[in-house]
Design a protein around this motif. Structure first.
Motif, short mmCIF file in Angstrom:
data_model
loop_
_atom_site.label_atom_id
_atom_site.label_comp_id
_atom_site.label_asym_id
_atom_site.label_seq_id
_atom_site.Cartn_x
_atom_site.Cartn_y
_atom_site.Cartn_z
N ALA A 179 -3.91 -18.11 -4.00
CA ALA A 179 -2.85 -17.40 -4.72
C ALA A 179 -2.52 -16.07 -4.04
CB ALA A 179 -3.27 -17.18 -6.18
N ASP A 180 -3.54 -15.40 -3.54
CA ASP A 180 -3.32 -14.13 -2.83
C ASP A 180 -2.52 -14.34 -1.54
OD1 ASP A 180 -4.63 -12.75 -4.80
OD2 ASP A 180 -6.50 -12.54 -3.66
N LEU A 181 -2.79 -15.45 -0.84
CA LEU A 181 -2.01 -15.78 0.37
C LEU A 181 -0.54 -15.97 0.02
CD1 LEU A 181 -4.32 -18.33 2.20
CD2 LEU A 181 -3.64 -16.11 3.07
N GLU A 182 -0.29 -16.70 -1.04
CA GLU A 182 1.09 -16.96 -1.45
C GLU A 182 1.78 -15.67 -1.90
OE1 GLU A 182 0.66 -20.02 -4.38
OE2 GLU A 182 0.21 -21.55 -2.87
N LYS A 183 1.05 -14.84 -2.64
CA LYS A 183 1.62 -13.58 -3.13
C LYS A 183 1.90 -12.62 -1.97
CE LYS A 183 0.72 -9.79 -6.32
NZ LYS A 183 -0.26 -9.17 -7.19
N ALA A 184 1.03 -12.58 -0.99
CA ALA A 184 1.21 -11.68 0.15
C ALA A 184 2.44 -12.04 0.97
CB ALA A 184 -0.03 -11.68 1.03
N ALA A 185 2.80 -13.31 0.98
CA ALA A 185 3.95 -13.76 1.78
C ALA A 185 5.23 -13.87 0.96
CB ALA A 185 3.63 -15.10 2.42
N ALA A 186 5.15 -13.64 -0.34
CA ALA A 186 6.32 -13.78 -1.21
C ALA A 186 7.41 -12.78 -0.84
CB ALA A 186 5.90 -13.59 -2.66
N PRO A 187 8.67 -13.22 -0.87
CA PRO A 187 9.76 -12.32 -0.50
C PRO A 187 10.09 -11.27 -1.57
CG PRO A 187 10.63 -14.45 -1.12
CD PRO A 187 9.12 -14.57 -1.12
N GLY A 188 9.62 -11.46 -2.79
CA GLY A 188 9.92 -10.50 -3.85
C GLY A 188 11.30 -10.75 -4.44
N GLY A 189 11.70 -9.84 -5.35
CA GLY A 189 13.01 -9.97 -5.96
C GLY A 189 13.05 -10.92 -7.15
N VAL A 190 11.90 -11.38 -7.59
CA VAL A 190 11.80 -12.29 -8.73
C VAL A 190 11.54 -11.43 -9.97
CG1 VAL A 190 10.49 -14.22 -9.70
CG2 VAL A 190 10.86 -14.07 -7.23
N PRO A 191 12.15 -11.77 -11.13
CA PRO A 191 11.86 -10.99 -12.34
C PRO A 191 10.36 -11.00 -12.65
CG PRO A 191 13.72 -12.44 -12.70
CD PRO A 191 13.16 -12.79 -11.36
N LYS A 192 9.85 -9.85 -13.02
CA LYS A 192 8.44 -9.72 -13.33
C LYS A 192 8.09 -10.53 -14.57
CE LYS A 192 7.66 -5.15 -11.37
NZ LYS A 192 7.23 -3.78 -11.65
N LYS A 193 6.85 -11.05 -14.62
CA LYS A 193 6.40 -11.78 -15.79
C LYS A 193 6.12 -10.82 -16.95
CE LYS A 193 4.43 -15.55 -13.17
NZ LYS A 193 3.23 -16.26 -12.76
N ARG A 194 5.64 -9.65 -16.61
CA ARG A 194 5.41 -8.61 -17.61
C ARG A 194 6.18 -7.37 -17.21
NH1 ARG A 194 -1.01 -8.60 -17.57
NH2 ARG A 194 -1.27 -10.83 -17.65
N GLY A 195 6.82 -6.75 -18.15
CA GLY A 195 7.55 -5.52 -17.87
C GLY A 195 8.95 -5.78 -17.36
N GLN A 196 9.61 -4.70 -17.00
CA GLN A 196 11.00 -4.74 -16.55
C GLN A 196 11.07 -4.73 -15.03
OE1 GLN A 196 13.60 -4.88 -18.73
NE2 GLN A 196 12.08 -5.01 -20.37
N GLY A 197 12.16 -5.19 -14.49
CA GLY A 197 12.41 -5.08 -13.07
C GLY A 197 12.05 -6.33 -12.28
N LEU A 198 12.12 -6.17 -10.98
CA LEU A 198 11.86 -7.28 -10.05
C LEU A 198 10.57 -7.01 -9.28
CD1 LEU A 198 15.46 -7.66 -8.62
CD2 LEU A 198 14.42 -8.96 -10.47
N THR A 199 9.97 -8.09 -8.80
CA THR A 199 8.75 -7.94 -8.02
C THR A 199 9.06 -7.38 -6.64
OG1 THR A 199 8.91 -10.21 -7.21
CG2 THR A 199 7.58 -9.85 -9.20
N LEU A 200 8.09 -6.70 -6.07
CA LEU A 200 8.21 -6.18 -4.71
C LEU A 200 7.85 -7.29 -3.72
CD1 LEU A 200 6.43 -2.73 -5.10
CD2 LEU A 200 8.88 -3.15 -4.92
N PRO A 201 8.34 -7.20 -2.49
CA PRO A 201 7.91 -8.19 -1.50
C PRO A 201 6.42 -8.03 -1.20
CG PRO A 201 9.62 -6.74 -0.61
CD PRO A 201 9.31 -6.28 -1.99
N GLY A 202 5.77 -9.14 -0.87
CA GLY A 202 4.37 -9.09 -0.49
C GLY A 202 4.20 -8.35 0.83
N HIS A 203 2.98 -7.99 1.13
CA HIS A 203 2.73 -7.22 2.35
C HIS A 203 3.05 -8.01 3.62
CE1 HIS A 203 1.09 -3.54 0.67
NE2 HIS A 203 0.49 -4.29 -0.25
N LEU A 204 2.95 -9.31 3.57
CA LEU A 204 3.24 -10.12 4.76
C LEU A 204 4.71 -10.51 4.87
CD1 LEU A 204 0.16 -12.52 4.81
CD2 LEU A 204 0.52 -10.45 6.15
N ALA A 205 5.50 -10.22 3.86
CA ALA A 205 6.92 -10.62 3.86
C ALA A 205 7.69 -10.10 5.08
CB ALA A 205 7.59 -10.18 2.56
N PRO A 206 7.48 -8.87 5.54
CA PRO A 206 8.22 -8.42 6.73
C PRO A 206 7.89 -9.22 7.99
CG PRO A 206 7.25 -6.53 5.60
CD PRO A 206 6.71 -7.76 4.96
#
Length: 146
Positions: free
Chosen positions: A77-104
């Motif tokens: 799950a951490d591998l998938e999260k680190a590569a995620a592009p972000g921009g998805v609505p957060k499951k908790r709270g307001q706003g969008l997710t940030l890109p993972g550290h490996l996304a760039p």
């Protein structure tokens, strides 16, 4: 041609046929060599065009630790999260997710990844979260060794 003149027929010797065959063989070999060179060049260009993002799903599907059968679910799950592009609505709270550290790094070609690029990437990611950047660097190192 006058009717009194007879056409002359020349005899073709076996030597002439062998010479023509050797010319044909040489041109065929040249053509095959040029074709093989073009195919090799095309495969090199194709290999140079491979990006991290195109290989990453294969790594997630086939990769595993060196001395274990498979990754633990949380690490996967951490591998998938680190590569995620972000921009998805957060499951908790307001706003969008940030890109993972490996996304760039996902859009980079594999042949472009070197120590300088990794140093610059790590310096920029370290500002956001030093521990997660270090963990992402270790994950990416494992990917490159795979």
């Amino acid at each position: 041609m006058r009717s009194s003149e007879r056409p002359t027929i020349t005899k073709h010797t076996n030597h002439d046929a062998e010479a023509a065959k050797s010319v044909d063989d040489e041109s065929c070999q040249e053509f095959q060599a040029a074709r093989a060179e073009a195919e090799a060049q095309a495969s090199i260009e194709k290999a140079r065009a491979i990006t991290v993002a195109s290989v990453w799903p294969g790594y997630l599907a086939e990769g595993k630790p060196a001395r274990k059968e498979a990754w633990k679910p949380r690490y996967r799950a951490d591998l998938e999260k680190a590569a995620a592009p972000g921009g998805v609505p957060k499951k908790r709270g307001q706003g969008l997710t940030l890109p993972g550290h490996l996304a760039p790094l996902m859009s980079r070609r594999l042949v472009d990844i070197d120590a300088d690029l990794m140093r610059d990437w790590f310096a920029s990611e370290r500002r956001r979260s030093p521990r997660q950047a270090a963990r992402a660097a270790a994950m990416f190192s494992g990917f490159l060794r795979w």
